[in-house]
Design a protein around this motif. Structure first.
Motif, PDB file in Angstrom:
ATOM      1  N   GLN B 185      87.428  44.239 -10.030  1.00  0.00           N
ATOM      2  CA  GLN B 185      86.880  43.846 -11.269  1.00  0.00           C
ATOM      3  C   GLN B 185      85.968  45.008 -11.794  1.00  0.00           C
ATOM      4  O   GLN B 185      85.333  45.699 -11.154  1.00  0.00           O
ATOM      5  CB  GLN B 185      85.861  42.700 -11.061  1.00  0.00           C
ATOM      6  N   ASP B 186      86.357  45.367 -13.103  1.00  0.00           N
ATOM      7  CA  ASP B 186      85.725  46.540 -13.603  1.00  0.00           C
ATOM      8  C   ASP B 186      84.247  46.128 -14.009  1.00  0.00           C
ATOM      9  O   ASP B 186      83.888  45.044 -14.221  1.00  0.00           O
ATOM     10  CB  ASP B 186      86.739  47.013 -14.830  1.00  0.00           C
ATOM     11  N   ARG B 187      83.515  47.237 -13.974  1.00  0.00           N
ATOM     12  CA  ARG B 187      82.085  47.062 -13.790  1.00  0.00           C
ATOM     13  C   ARG B 187      81.516  46.893 -15.144  1.00  0.00           C
ATOM     14  O   ARG B 187      80.571  45.932 -15.398  1.00  0.00           O
ATOM     15  CB  ARG B 187      81.562  48.046 -13.476  1.00  0.00           C
ATOM     16  N   GLY B 190      83.999  43.300 -16.843  1.00  0.00           N
ATOM     17  CA  GLY B 190      84.596  42.119 -15.952  1.00  0.00           C
ATOM     18  C   GLY B 190      85.982  41.897 -15.949  1.00  0.00           C
ATOM     19  O   GLY B 190      86.307  40.956 -15.535  1.00  0.00           O
ATOM     20  N   LEU B 192      89.859  42.130 -14.781  1.00  0.00           N
ATOM     21  CA  LEU B 192      90.306  42.208 -13.274  1.00  0.00           C
ATOM     22  C   LEU B 192      91.595  42.927 -13.414  1.00  0.00           C
ATOM     23  O   LEU B 192      92.277  42.777 -14.209  1.00  0.00           O
ATOM     24  CB  LEU B 192      90.613  40.840 -12.735  1.00  0.00           C
ATOM     25  N   ASP B 197      95.719  38.093  -8.531  1.00  0.00           N
ATOM     26  CA  ASP B 197      95.248  36.817  -8.256  1.00  0.00           C
ATOM     27  C   ASP B 197      94.705  36.816  -7.019  1.00  0.00           C
ATOM     28  O   ASP B 197      94.828  35.727  -6.144  1.00  0.00           O
ATOM     29  CB  ASP B 197      96.347  35.905  -8.520  1.00  0.00           C
ATOM     30  N   LEU B 199      91.338  37.089  -4.661  1.00  0.00           N
ATOM     31  CA  LEU B 199      90.066  37.476  -4.709  1.00  0.00           C
ATOM     32  C   LEU B 199      89.655  38.510  -3.663  1.00  0.00           C
ATOM     33  O   LEU B 199      88.637  39.180  -4.135  1.00  0.00           O
ATOM     34  CB  LEU B 199      89.267  36.150  -4.165  1.00  0.00           C
ATOM     35  N   TYR B 200      90.452  38.720  -2.939  1.00  0.00           N
ATOM     36  CA  TYR B 200      90.102  40.035  -1.948  1.00  0.00           C
ATOM     37  C   TYR B 200      89.978  41.361  -2.688  1.00  0.00           C
ATOM     38  O   TYR B 200      89.204  42.149  -2.207  1.00  0.00           O
ATOM     39  CB  TYR B 200      91.159  40.175  -0.720  1.00  0.00           C
ATOM     40  N   TRP B 202      89.142  41.864  -5.775  1.00  0.00           N
ATOM     41  CA  TRP B 202      87.911  41.746  -6.695  1.00  0.00           C
ATOM     42  C   TRP B 202      87.194  42.970  -6.700  1.00  0.00           C
ATOM     43  O   TRP B 202      86.853  43.639  -7.511  1.00  0.00           O
ATOM     44  CB  TRP B 202      87.370  40.433  -6.697  1.00  0.00           C
ATOM     45  N   ASN B 203      86.520  43.179  -5.570  1.00  0.00           N
ATOM     46  CA  ASN B 203      85.576  44.311  -5.128  1.00  0.00           C
ATOM     47  C   ASN B 203      86.378  45.750  -5.069  1.00  0.00           C
ATOM     48  O   ASN B 203      85.622  46.671  -4.611  1.00  0.00           O
ATOM     49  CB  ASN B 203      84.713  44.212  -3.989  1.00  0.00           C
ATOM     50  N   SER B 413      85.161  45.358   8.283  1.00  0.00           N
ATOM     51  CA  SER B 413      85.007  45.754   6.674  1.00  0.00           C
ATOM     52  C   SER B 413      84.429  44.482   5.967  1.00  0.00           C
ATOM     53  O   SER B 413      83.262  44.397   5.566  1.00  0.00           O
ATOM     54  CB  SER B 413      85.988  46.491   6.378  1.00  0.00           C
ATOM     55  N   THR B 414      85.323  43.446   6.214  1.00  0.00           N
ATOM     56  CA  THR B 414      84.956  42.202   5.387  1.00  0.00           C
ATOM     57  C   THR B 414      85.162  41.105   6.269  1.00  0.00           C
ATOM     58  O   THR B 414      85.220  39.894   5.359  1.00  0.00           O
ATOM     59  CB  THR B 414      85.494  42.242   3.951  1.00  0.00           C
ATOM     60  N   HIS B 416      88.055  39.759   6.657  1.00  0.00           N
ATOM     61  CA  HIS B 416      89.049  39.137   5.948  1.00  0.00           C
ATOM     62  C   HIS B 416      90.363  39.600   6.414  1.00  0.00           C
ATOM     63  O   HIS B 416      90.591  40.697   6.904  1.00  0.00           O
ATOM     64  CB  HIS B 416      88.745  39.166   4.687  1.00  0.00           C
TER      65      HIS B 416
END
Lengths: 335, 504
Positions: B185-187, B190, B192, B197, B199-200, B202-203, B413-414, B416
């Motif tokens: 997601q750009d800061r 917002g 994407l 698609d 969610l992983y 996103w960051n 790390s996450t 996930h």
């Protein structure tokens, strides 16, 4: 076989059955079990620190004294955690989650990837209220919000990006009060604070708790708050009172609504009611625990239990807005 | 000031503090060696233990742990070509080829010694800068940060091959790194980008799995294919010999080590940049010390200076990183953010008071970093022969363990499944990069700095318009960046000239 032997055998069997029934009734649900708190953010932040603090003190108030473990599952403004709790975690009360209080907005604005219905979680409640404030540097010529409005210079204010509810406050102030401001987003809250220190910014939208160390040090002072207050800032001007347009009032009200459940805790939908009651009771009781209070004070945190019903009331208020209101809201909040 | 300096030292050696320091350093030893599992994660795990501790107990414990992870992280990087920490990747570039040549002992000796010098330097930097710390940190606004990031990116030219083809591949590799940093997601708005698609994503792509994939997987494949031990054809019994040689190397190139420590410290005080950048900038600086064309081409094939530079920098940044944390309550890295949480728990309020009222305690932190590193380096020296002997174990026996540790490390790390997919994907990318001689360091620089560059470019322009371009400090750093970018070419020209004149 002698009658007495048979008699003894019967008694023995009965006793075994009775004892085992008795034992299973007496053993609390959580005895010998582990409760996992899934945190939607990386270690070190406010959500994580709260979870670790609660994990330390909660076992005292849950019959059977379960062990708590913390699992950080960061990502997508904690939507990964929200989805996990909603869709994957078993509704057995052994997995609970805490995530971004702004997530109702993700649902409201139908954000792609939000696979949950906020109303259907088994809500435990919230362990804190997180008020939003506007803080400005103490060395500026204007000292109050009123003076700030009258000052004609462009205000440089910071936030941490599109998902930041404190940043939404800034864009709303700009739109509704005609404030001449620039909302500049930085990588993290720490970077915003450093920019304030070096006078690159005049102030920022912030949660009151994270601004508190800097307020105490005299770097910034709060001048405005959202509808939700906390101890110490009750007398600040409230954003809603400064606007006359009822639509603007509602939008500001919607923005600040989740502040009421600043650190939300939920279990997967369908978790049995008796288990939920144990958890809710524990959260309510732990708030008053003197040791927790002491630890919280050290952490510069304030623990306030907000019951599940109240959280749900706020969520319904947000999600039941008419469509035109939602469309208006989307202009400010992309999530 | 002086009594606080001495008082801090005495504080560290109080038996209780010292015991906790030993405990912390012992934990840090293992955390550093295990790939992936980082200092920050471990700090978070340690937090529950400090509730009942006093600051004199908790700080040696936490800092002792956190300040040695890069020291032992270097060991893993050198032995297996797998980053022990995200901040010890640069040590691999020359350290692992040395291990392959059977010089693991020498490389580790040099890494340990330079780490020690780096740690002492960083601590001294912290101590000396206490009176001027506030203006020092405040001097760097967002435009200056952007320029430092740019300076970091120009190191790509030193990290690439020196002929035209090498430079092109380096730039391409850096460019791909930049592209990968765009994921998420750009800061600002917002939006994407390239998240497909998921969610992983996103960051953005998480750093540790990418690093581990890029560097560890190709080496594991290589090891499996060769079918020998890491130090394949080196006769056994020679390995540990080089240790003292490594220590001597550090002193032969003493000023290089000091300069790289300075690079680490300067990057360390800037919140947000951290060790990920410091190691590469100092590595790039080390390559500039080449005196002949052969030497220049020898970097990446096992040049000891390529180990010394990052070894020193990733430790010296540790002390410097404490500066913004202590003086402003603004953490310079994720590890420092957790440490900040610990400060509050202990009833310490970071800010100017830490430099006046609690100065003794602040100095005790300086000493903790020094003492913990001395201890760990000494302990490592004791075990160095045994550790280096790991490179003589047959690959087939070693690979399952390395794989397991690598995947566990990445997964922290996450937590996930995406972490594992990232490792494998970037493992493939890394494999082909190695296969076709694409340099991997530029990719890392582009990847780490891309997002920061974008953010600070945005912040600078939206805050200052275009006026920031005229700020004197911006111009100075920009010129420096140009110099760093061009230097390798001048250097090569000069070296070639020197050689041809020698021939005459």
């Amino acid at each position: 076989m002698k009658k007495s032997t048979i008699f003894l055998l019967v008694v023995f069997c009965l006793a075994t059955v009775l004892f085992s029934v008795d034992r299973s009734q007496a053993a609390p649900y959580y005895e010998g079990k582990k409760i996992k708190i899934v945190v939607g953010f990386a270690p070190g932040g406010g959500y994580d620190r709260m979870a670790r603090l609660l994990a330390k003190h909660l076992p005292k108030y849950i019959p059977g004294k379960p062990t708590f473990i913390i699992e950080n599952m960061p990502g997508a403004s904690s939507m990964i955690t929200a989805n996990y709790i909603y869709n994957i975690a078993k509704p057995d009360g052994l997995t609970i989650g805490t995530f971004n209080r702004g997530l109702p907005f993700a649902q409201l604005t139908a954000k792609k990837g939000a696979k949950f219905d906020m109303r259907k979680y088994a809500w435990i409640g919230s362990s804190a209220v997180e008020a939003t404030v506007l803080v400005i540097r103490t060395d500026l010529p204007y000292k109050t919000f009123d003076e700030m409005l009258k000052d004609k210079s462009v205000k440089m204010l910071g936030s941490t990006g599109p998902g930041d509810s404190n940043g939404h406050l800034l864009s709303m102030l700009q739109a509704f009060l005609g404030m001449d401001l620039k909302n500049i987003s930085y990588p993290s809250s720490a970077d915003v604070m450093l920019a304030v220190e070096r006078k690159e910014l005049d102030g920022r939208g912030s949660s009151y708790s994270s601004a508190l160390p800097f307020i105490d040090r005299g770097v910034v002072r709060p001048v405005l708050r959202g509808r939700i207050a906390e101890e110490g800032i009750e007398n600040l001007p409230v954003d809603e009172d400064l606007v006359t347009d009822p639509k603007a009032k509602t939008l500001l009200m919607m923005r600040s609504a989740p502040d009421r459940f600043g650190r939300p805790y939920v279990a997967p939908p369908g978790t049995p009611e008796n288990v939920m009651n144990i958890l809710r009771e524990a959260f309510a009781k732990v708030e008053k625990d003197p040791e927790l209070q002491k630890d919280a004070e050290k952490n510069k945190m304030k623990i306030t239990y907000v019951p599940a019903e109240e959280c749900l009331k706020v969520i319904n208020f947000i999600l039941n807005q008419p469509e035109d209101m939602v469309n208006e809201f989307k202009k400010f909040v992309q999530f | 000031m002086l009594d606080a300096f001495v008082g801090g030292l005495i504080l560290v050696f109080q038996w209780k503090s010292f015991l906790y320091l030993l405990l912390g350093a012992g934990i840090g030893f293992w955390v550093g060696i295990l790939p992936g599992l980082g200092g920050a994660t471990t700090l978070a795990l340690m937090m529950p233990f400090i509730y009942k501790m006093t600051p004199q107990e908790a700080l040696p414990f936490l800092l002792g742990m956190h300040s040695v992870v890069q020291t032992t992280g270097d060991i893993t990087s050198i032995l297996f070509g797998i980053p022990g920490e995200a901040t010890t990747v640069a040590t691999i570039v020359d350290g692992y080829p040395m291990a392959k040549k059977g010089e693991a002992g020498r490389a580790i000796g040099a890494a340990l010694m330079s780490s020690l010098i780096g740690a002492v330097f960083g601590a001294m930097f912290l101590a000396i800068s206490i009176p001027i710390v506030r203006p020092l940190v405040l001097a760097f606004g967002s435009p200056e940060m952007l320029m430092v990031i740019l300076l970091g990116l120009t190191c790509i030219s030193s990290l690439s091959g020196q002929d035209r083809r090498g430079l092109l591949l380096g730039l391409l590799s850096g460019g791909i790194g930049l592209l990968c940093s765009l994921v998420g997601q750009d800061r600002q708005a917002g939006i994407l980008r390239f998240t497909f698609d998921s969610l992983y994503l996103w960051n953005g792509l998480p750093v540790i799995p990418v690093l581990v994939g890029l560097f560890a997987v190709p080496e594991i494949v290589d090891l499996a294919v060769r079918g020998t031990a890491i130090a394949g054809d080196v006769p056994s019994g020679k390995l540990g010999k080089g240790v003292m040689q490594g220590v001597r190397d550090t002193f032969t190139h003493f000023w290089l080590t000091v300069r790289c420590s300075l690079v680490g410290s300067l990057i360390g005080i800037l919140p947000g940049l951290g060790g990920g950048v410091a190691q590469w900038m100092s590595y790039a600086h080390a390559t500039q010390s080449a005196k002949t064309v052969e030497e220049q081409e020898g970097f990446g094939q096992g040049d000891i200076r390529g180990v010394l530079g990052p070894g020193a920098a990733n430790n010296s940044k540790e002390g410097a990183g404490l500066i913004p944390t202590v003086a402003f309550g603004i953490p310079a890295s994720s590890g420092m953010a957790i440490l900040l949480g610990a400060f509050f728990l202990l009833g310490l309020v970071p800010g100017p008071e830490m430099l006046t009222k609690h100065l003794t305690l602040t100095f005790s932190m300086v000493w903790t970093i020094v003492v913990a590193n001395i201890i760990i380096v000494l302990v490592s020296f004791l075990f160095i022969n045994h550790i280096a002997a790991l490179t003589t174990i047959r690959g087939k026996l070693l690979i399952p363990f390395i794989l397991l540790l690598t995947f566990i490390g990445a997964y922290t790390s996450t937590n996930h499944i995406g972490d594992l997919i990232t490792v494998l994907s970037f493992g493939c990318v890394g494999y082909f990069m190695v296969r076709f001689n694409w340099p991997r360091p530029p990719f890392i620089l582009g990847f780490i700095l891309g997002e920061l560059a974008e953010t600070y470019l945005y912040v600078s322009t939206s805050r200052y318009g275009w006026d920031w371009l005229y700020r004197p400090k911006v111009i100075v750093i920009f010129l420096l960046a140009v110099a760093v970018a061009v230097y390798p070419f001048i250097q090569r020209k000069r070296l070639q000239k020197g050689e041809s004149s020698d021939e005459i």
